[in-house]
Design a protein around this motif. Structure first.
Motif, PDB file in Angstrom:
ATOM      1  N   MET A   1       0.841  -1.210   0.000  1.00 31.69           N
ATOM      2  CA  MET A   1       0.000   0.000   0.000  1.00 31.69           C
ATOM      3  C   MET A   1       0.870   1.253   0.000  1.00 31.69           C
ATOM      4  O   MET A   1       1.888   1.302   0.673  1.00 31.69           O
ATOM      5  CB  MET A   1      -0.932  -0.010   1.213  1.00 31.69           C
ATOM      6  CG  MET A   1      -1.841   1.203   1.247  1.00 31.69           C
ATOM      7  SD  MET A   1      -2.910   1.290   2.656  1.00 31.69           S
ATOM      8  CE  MET A   1      -4.163   0.111   2.214  1.00 31.69           C
ATOM      9  N   LYS A   4       0.662   7.266   3.148  1.00 32.51           N
ATOM     10  CA  LYS A   4      -0.169   8.473   3.079  1.00 32.51           C
ATOM     11  C   LYS A   4       0.273   9.483   4.131  1.00 32.51           C
ATOM     12  O   LYS A   4       0.812   9.104   5.170  1.00 32.51           O
ATOM     13  CB  LYS A   4      -1.632   8.109   3.310  1.00 32.51           C
ATOM     14  CG  LYS A   4      -2.223   7.226   2.225  1.00 32.51           C
ATOM     15  CD  LYS A   4      -3.735   7.162   2.361  1.00 32.51           C
ATOM     16  CE  LYS A   4      -4.350   6.279   1.314  1.00 32.51           C
ATOM     17  NZ  LYS A   4      -4.503   4.905   1.736  1.00 32.51           N
ATOM     18  N   LYS A  26     -22.798   9.053  -1.153  1.00 32.28           N
ATOM     19  CA  LYS A  26     -21.842   8.205  -1.883  1.00 32.28           C
ATOM     20  C   LYS A  26     -21.372   6.999  -1.077  1.00 32.28           C
ATOM     21  O   LYS A  26     -20.602   6.174  -1.593  1.00 32.28           O
ATOM     22  CB  LYS A  26     -20.606   9.034  -2.280  1.00 32.28           C
ATOM     23  CG  LYS A  26     -20.903  10.209  -3.190  1.00 32.28           C
ATOM     24  CD  LYS A  26     -21.170   9.682  -4.577  1.00 32.28           C
ATOM     25  CE  LYS A  26     -21.422  10.790  -5.563  1.00 32.28           C
ATOM     26  NZ  LYS A  26     -21.748  10.252  -6.889  1.00 32.28           N
ATOM     27  N   ASP A  27     -21.775   6.941   0.202  1.00 31.43           N
ATOM     28  CA  ASP A  27     -21.320   5.854   1.077  1.00 31.43           C
ATOM     29  C   ASP A  27     -19.785   5.818   1.125  1.00 31.43           C
ATOM     30  O   ASP A  27     -19.168   4.770   0.962  1.00 31.43           O
ATOM     31  CB  ASP A  27     -21.898   4.518   0.573  1.00 31.43           C
ATOM     32  CG  ASP A  27     -21.677   3.399   1.578  1.00 31.43           C
ATOM     33  OD1 ASP A  27     -21.431   3.709   2.758  1.00 31.43           O
ATOM     34  OD2 ASP A  27     -21.721   2.219   1.180  1.00 31.43           O
ATOM     35  N   LEU A  28     -19.199   6.999   1.287  1.00 33.13           N
ATOM     36  CA  LEU A  28     -17.740   7.117   1.351  1.00 33.13           C
ATOM     37  C   LEU A  28     -17.370   7.910   2.609  1.00 33.13           C
ATOM     38  O   LEU A  28     -18.169   8.714   3.103  1.00 33.13           O
ATOM     39  CB  LEU A  28     -17.202   7.874   0.134  1.00 33.13           C
ATOM     40  CG  LEU A  28     -17.397   7.245  -1.258  1.00 33.13           C
ATOM     41  CD1 LEU A  28     -16.992   8.253  -2.339  1.00 33.13           C
ATOM     42  CD2 LEU A  28     -16.580   5.970  -1.404  1.00 33.13           C
ATOM     43  N   SER A  29     -16.153   7.716   3.094  1.00 32.42           N
ATOM     44  CA  SER A  29     -15.676   8.512   4.232  1.00 32.42           C
ATOM     45  C   SER A  29     -15.326   9.926   3.747  1.00 32.42           C
ATOM     46  O   SER A  29     -15.240  10.161   2.529  1.00 32.42           O
ATOM     47  CB  SER A  29     -14.438   7.849   4.844  1.00 32.42           C
ATOM     48  OG  SER A  29     -13.360   7.955   3.921  1.00 32.42           O
ATOM     49  N   ALA A  32     -12.239   9.802   1.646  1.00 30.87           N
ATOM     50  CA  ALA A  32     -12.456   9.254   0.296  1.00 30.87           C
ATOM     51  C   ALA A  32     -13.108  10.307  -0.616  1.00 30.87           C
ATOM     52  O   ALA A  32     -12.740  10.428  -1.787  1.00 30.87           O
ATOM     53  CB  ALA A  32     -13.313   8.010   0.370  1.00 30.87           C
ATOM     54  N   ARG A  35     -10.463  12.916  -1.535  1.00 29.67           N
ATOM     55  CA  ARG A  35      -9.479  12.372  -2.496  1.00 29.67           C
ATOM     56  C   ARG A  35     -10.105  12.274  -3.886  1.00 29.67           C
ATOM     57  O   ARG A  35      -9.466  12.559  -4.894  1.00 29.67           O
ATOM     58  CB  ARG A  35      -8.996  10.987  -2.021  1.00 29.67           C
ATOM     59  CG  ARG A  35      -8.112  11.055  -0.795  1.00 29.67           C
ATOM     60  CD  ARG A  35      -7.752   9.668  -0.315  1.00 29.67           C
ATOM     61  NE  ARG A  35      -6.839   8.995  -1.227  1.00 29.67           N
ATOM     62  CZ  ARG A  35      -6.685   7.664  -1.275  1.00 29.67           C
ATOM     63  NH1 ARG A  35      -7.384   6.894  -0.481  1.00 29.67           N
ATOM     64  NH2 ARG A  35      -5.836   7.137  -2.112  1.00 29.67           N
ATOM     65  N   GLN A  36     -11.387  11.861  -3.931  1.00 36.12           N
ATOM     66  CA  GLN A  36     -12.078  11.755  -5.219  1.00 36.12           C
ATOM     67  C   GLN A  36     -12.210  13.152  -5.845  1.00 36.12           C
ATOM     68  O   GLN A  36     -12.021  13.323  -7.046  1.00 36.12           O
ATOM     69  CB  GLN A  36     -13.460  11.110  -4.988  1.00 36.12           C
ATOM     70  CG  GLN A  36     -14.242  10.804  -6.248  1.00 36.12           C
ATOM     71  CD  GLN A  36     -13.680   9.613  -7.029  1.00 36.12           C
ATOM     72  OE1 GLN A  36     -12.606   9.104  -6.713  1.00 36.12           O
ATOM     73  NE2 GLN A  36     -14.388   9.188  -8.044  1.00 36.12           N
ATOM     74  N   ARG A  39      -8.899  14.165  -7.383  1.00 37.66           N
ATOM     75  CA  ARG A  39      -8.649  13.487  -8.669  1.00 37.66           C
ATOM     76  C   ARG A  39      -9.446  14.148  -9.789  1.00 37.66           C
ATOM     77  O   ARG A  39      -8.950  14.381 -10.884  1.00 37.66           O
ATOM     78  CB  ARG A  39      -9.018  11.997  -8.573  1.00 37.66           C
ATOM     79  CG  ARG A  39      -7.987  11.143  -7.868  1.00 37.66           C
ATOM     80  CD  ARG A  39      -8.314   9.666  -8.002  1.00 37.66           C
ATOM     81  NE  ARG A  39      -9.508   9.310  -7.249  1.00 37.66           N
ATOM     82  CZ  ARG A  39      -9.495   9.015  -5.960  1.00 37.66           C
ATOM     83  NH1 ARG A  39      -8.366   8.998  -5.288  1.00 37.66           N
ATOM     84  NH2 ARG A  39     -10.612   8.719  -5.331  1.00 37.66           N
ATOM     85  N   LEU A  40     -10.728  14.428  -9.491  1.00 37.92           N
ATOM     86  CA  LEU A  40     -11.602  15.034 -10.506  1.00 37.92           C
ATOM     87  C   LEU A  40     -11.135  16.451 -10.856  1.00 37.92           C
ATOM     88  O   LEU A  40     -11.074  16.839 -12.023  1.00 37.92           O
ATOM     89  CB  LEU A  40     -13.045  15.058  -9.982  1.00 37.92           C
ATOM     90  CG  LEU A  40     -14.104  15.613 -10.923  1.00 37.92           C
ATOM     91  CD1 LEU A  40     -14.159  14.827 -12.217  1.00 37.92           C
ATOM     92  CD2 LEU A  40     -15.476  15.578 -10.249  1.00 37.92           C
ATOM     93  N   GLN A  42      -8.122  17.744 -10.573  1.00 35.60           N
ATOM     94  CA  GLN A  42      -6.870  17.692 -11.338  1.00 35.60           C
ATOM     95  C   GLN A  42      -7.135  17.314 -12.795  1.00 35.60           C
ATOM     96  O   GLN A  42      -6.566  17.881 -13.719  1.00 35.60           O
ATOM     97  CB  GLN A  42      -5.896  16.685 -10.701  1.00 35.60           C
ATOM     98  CG  GLN A  42      -4.507  16.729 -11.324  1.00 35.60           C
ATOM     99  CD  GLN A  42      -3.726  15.437 -11.131  1.00 35.60           C
ATOM    100  OE1 GLN A  42      -4.308  14.355 -11.103  1.00 35.60           O
ATOM    101  NE2 GLN A  42      -2.419  15.551 -10.983  1.00 35.60           N
ATOM    102  N   LEU A  43      -8.037  16.335 -12.989  1.00 37.06           N
ATOM    103  CA  LEU A  43      -8.365  15.875 -14.345  1.00 37.06           C
ATOM    104  C   LEU A  43      -8.981  17.010 -15.174  1.00 37.06           C
ATOM    105  O   LEU A  43      -8.565  17.271 -16.303  1.00 37.06           O
ATOM    106  CB  LEU A  43      -9.338  14.691 -14.265  1.00 37.06           C
ATOM    107  CG  LEU A  43      -9.846  14.149 -15.585  1.00 37.06           C
ATOM    108  CD1 LEU A  43      -8.768  13.329 -16.266  1.00 37.06           C
ATOM    109  CD2 LEU A  43     -11.086  13.281 -15.376  1.00 37.06           C
TER     110      LEU A  43
END
Lengths: 70, 211
Positions: A1, A4, A26-29, A32, A35-36, A39-40, A42-43
C-alpha cells in the motif's frame, strides 16, 4: 500500500454539511470524498489547460451547457 | 515518479510451474521500451500469420492500434487514471490503465455508485492463446483484475469495477472473473460491457489468482 500523509482541513459549517451530505450519498468517508474531489479537479484542470471544454448534457434533450472554467 | 512493486505469481506454461513476478503501480520507460522493442514486433508477426492464413481482419487483435506511449504520456501524473504493469523474468507481461473518476455503475443494485473502470488492459502477445500456442505466461489478466479490485477497495468503492471487453476476452471476464455481462454497448463500439459487484469481487478474490 502507498504511504499516506495526514493533514488538517479547516471547513466552514456549510462546507462541512456539503461534505457530510456527499459522504452519506456516496457511502464514502470524508477522506475518500476529498481524495475523489482532488482526482476530478486535477483531471478537469488538466483538460481545460489543454484547451478542452467542459459540458453537461441533458440526457433527454441532448442539450449541452458549457461549464465555464475561469 | 515513485513506483510501488508488489510480489505476484504467473503460471509458466512451458515449465508448468508458478513463477515469481512483480506488479508495478505505474507504467514507466522500461514498460514502454518493452512494448516498442518486444511486444510490437511480436504482435506484427502474429498479424502477418493471421493475414497469410486468410483470417478476416475483424478477427485480428483489436489492441494492435493501441499506442501505450501516447496513452501513458497523456496521463502522466494524473491521479484519476493510474497505470499498472506486470514484470516477470525481466520483461513486461501486461499493462493496464484505470479510470477512477469518470464512470458510474450500471447494474441496478449499484447504479450510479462510484466504480473503477478498466480503460485499457493488454497482455504481451506471447501470453495470448489466440496469438501464441502455447501461451507463455498465464494469469496476467487475473492479476490485473485483482489490482483493479484492490484499487477500487482502496478508494472505498468496495471492489466494484467495470470494463468494455474486446471480443477475444469476453469469456475470460464472464467465466473466469464472474462479472455480469450487460450486453453490447451501442455507445461504445458495440463492445460488451461487464461489471463486477462487491460480492462478485469477493468471490473472485476467494478463488485466488487463476489463469
Amino acid at each position: 500500500m502507498v504511504a499516506k500523509k495526514t493533514m488538517t482541513l479547516n471547513l466552514t459549517d456549510a462546507e462541512m454539511r456539503a461534505l457530510d451530505e456527499l459522504c452519506e450519498k456516496k457511502d464514502l468517508s470524508k477522506t475518500a470524498v476529498m481524495r475523489q474531489a482532488l482526482r476530478l479537479y486535477q483531471l478537469i484542470e488538466n483538460r481545460v489547460e489543454k484547451g478542452d471544454k467542459l459540458f453537461f448534457e441533458d440526457e433527454a434533450t441532448k442539450e449541452k451547457a458549457e461549464v465555464m472554467m475561469l | 515518479m515513485t513506483i510501488t512493486v508488489s510480489p505476484v505469481y504467473l503460471f509458466n506454461a512451458v515449465t508448468n510451474e508458478a513463477e515469481s513476478a512483480e506488479l508495478w503501480d505505474g507504467i514507466t520507460e522500461k514498460q514502454l521500451g518493452d512494448w516498442e522493442g518486444e511486444w510490437l514486433p511480436e504482435l506484427f508477426k502474429s498479424v502477418q500469420k493471421l493475414h497469410r492464413a486468410g483470417v478476416e481482419r475483424r478477427h485480428w487483435p483489436q489492441s494492435r492500434h493501441w499506442n501505450w506511449r501516447k496513452k501513458t504520456e497523456a496521463l502522466q501524473g494524473m491521479l484519476a487514471q493510474p497505470g499498472f504493469s506486470i514484470v516477470c523474468n525481466g520483461m513486461t507481461q501486461g499493462m493496464m490503465i484505470l479510470d477512477t473518476v469518470m464512470k458510474r455503475c450500471r447494474i441496478e443494485q449499484q447504479k450510479g455508485k462510484e466504480i473503477v473502470y478498466v480503460d485499457f488492459v493488454e497482455n504481451a502477445p506471447w501470453n495470448r492463446p489466440d496469438l501464441h500456442d502455447p501461451a507463455l505466461y498465464r494469469g496476467v489478466g487475473s492479476v490485473m483484475i485483482n489490482a483493479a479490485i484492490a484499487q477500487s477497495k482502496e478508494l472505498e468503492f468496495k471492489g466494484r469495477i467495470g470494463l468494455h471487453s474486446l471480443p477475444q476476452a469476453n469469456s475470460f471476464y464472464a467465466n473466469t472473473c464472474g462479472m455480469s455481462d450487460l450486453g453490447m454497448d451501442a455507445n461504445y463500439q458495440n463492445l460488451r460491457y461487464f461489471e463486477m459487484t462487491s460480492e462478485q469481487a469477493e468471490a473472485f478474490i476467494a478463488k485466488g489468482t487463476q489463469p
